[in-house]
Design an enzyme around this catalytic site. Structure first.
Site, mmCIF file in Angstrom:
data_model
loop_
_atom_site.group_PDB
_atom_site.id
_atom_site.type_symbol
_atom_site.label_atom_id
_atom_site.label_comp_id
_atom_site.label_asym_id
_atom_site.label_seq_id
_atom_site.Cartn_x
_atom_site.Cartn_y
_atom_site.Cartn_z
ATOM 1 N N CYS A 22 0.899 -1.158 0.000
ATOM 2 C CA CYS A 22 0.000 0.000 0.000
ATOM 3 C C CYS A 22 0.930 1.197 0.000
ATOM 4 C CB CYS A 22 -0.918 0.022 1.227
ATOM 5 S SG CYS A 22 -1.884 1.538 1.292
ATOM 6 N N CYS A 65 -0.432 4.077 2.562
ATOM 7 C CA CYS A 65 -0.394 3.894 4.026
ATOM 8 C C CYS A 65 -0.168 2.420 4.356
ATOM 9 C CB CYS A 65 -1.649 4.442 4.678
ATOM 10 S SG CYS A 65 -3.200 4.037 3.842
ATOM 11 N N SER A 66 -1.181 1.718 4.824
ATOM 12 C CA SER A 66 -0.961 0.328 5.261
ATOM 13 C C SER A 66 -2.169 -0.554 4.973
ATOM 14 C CB SER A 66 -0.659 0.302 6.757
ATOM 15 O OG SER A 66 -1.758 0.855 7.469
ATOM 16 N N CYS A 67 -2.983 -0.220 3.947
ATOM 17 C CA CYS A 67 -4.169 -1.017 3.642
ATOM 18 C C CYS A 67 -3.778 -2.450 3.296
ATOM 19 C CB CYS A 67 -4.923 -0.422 2.458
ATOM 20 S SG CYS A 67 -5.498 1.258 2.740
HETATM 21 FE FE FE Z 1 -3.419 2.125 2.893
#
Ligand code: FE
Length: 201
Positions: A104, A107-109
């Protein structure tokens, strides 16, 4: 005494407490919600979910076809949760010639209900920036050395599109029952940071 020229930065705990206080004041946050949510996430959103899907795909051709055609339907068929805002869940099949890796960049999806909470390196700015431009190098640094002819496909997760990698079954494990196979499937392999080539038969 604290140096007045140094701005004080709140710790993550202090910031979390401040946000909780505001949400409570606004009447948005019900008592016990955070605890019960965290408990549910820890119990239900685990790496074993994805591992069970992979093991079933390796042993059940019908399920494998479903999983590759419609990841959400396959996850629900296994009884796993899939949040409404994850509108698309693509299962990416690794082959001898193609290696898929997920990131991602924003971010951190991740498909966390299926793969569990993402590892720290997945959220690292370095990984997110470099795996796109220098995927072969980054994968090599992570222990995945691919022959020059192997195509690498990098998939950028977004709010509504989530991914998981269907790793190739290690040849040493052909004929194993699904329960045993599920134990060798790692989170890294389902993100694309391992090819499971360290598995011994
Ligand atoms: Fe994300």
């Amino acid at each position: 005494m604290a140096d007045p020229s140094t701005p004080s930065v709140a710790t993550p705990e202090q910031r979390t407490a401040a946000i909780e206080m505001v949400l409570r004041r606004q009447g948005v946050l019900q008592d016990g919600f955070v605890d019960s949510f965290t408990e549910h996430a820890d119990d239900a959103w685990v790496v074993a979910n994805g591992a069970k899907m992979v093991a079933r795909a390796w042993t059940d051709p019908g399920f494998r076809s479903l999983m590759l055609a419609d990841g959400i339907a396959a996850a629900r068929d296994m009884g796993f949760e899939f949040p409404e805002h994850h509108r698309r869940f693509a299962v990416l099949e690794n082959t001898a010639d193609v290696h898929n890796v997920i990131v991602c960049t924003l971010c951190s999806c991740s498909a966390y209900t299926i793969l569990g909470a993402p590892p720290a390196w997945y959220k690292d700015l370095n990984y997110r920036a470099r795996v796109v431009r220098k995927s072969r190098t980054v994968l090599k640094e992570m222990g995945v050395e691919l022959p020059p002819g192997t195509e690498i496909r990098v998939w950028d997760t977004t709010t509504d599109s989530r991914y998981m990698v269907l790793p190739q079954q290690p040849p040493e494990t052909k004929g194993w029952p699904a329960e045993k196979l599920a134990k060798i499937v790692t989170q890294d392999a389902m993100i694309g940071a391992s090819r499971l080539d360290d598995v011994k038969g």
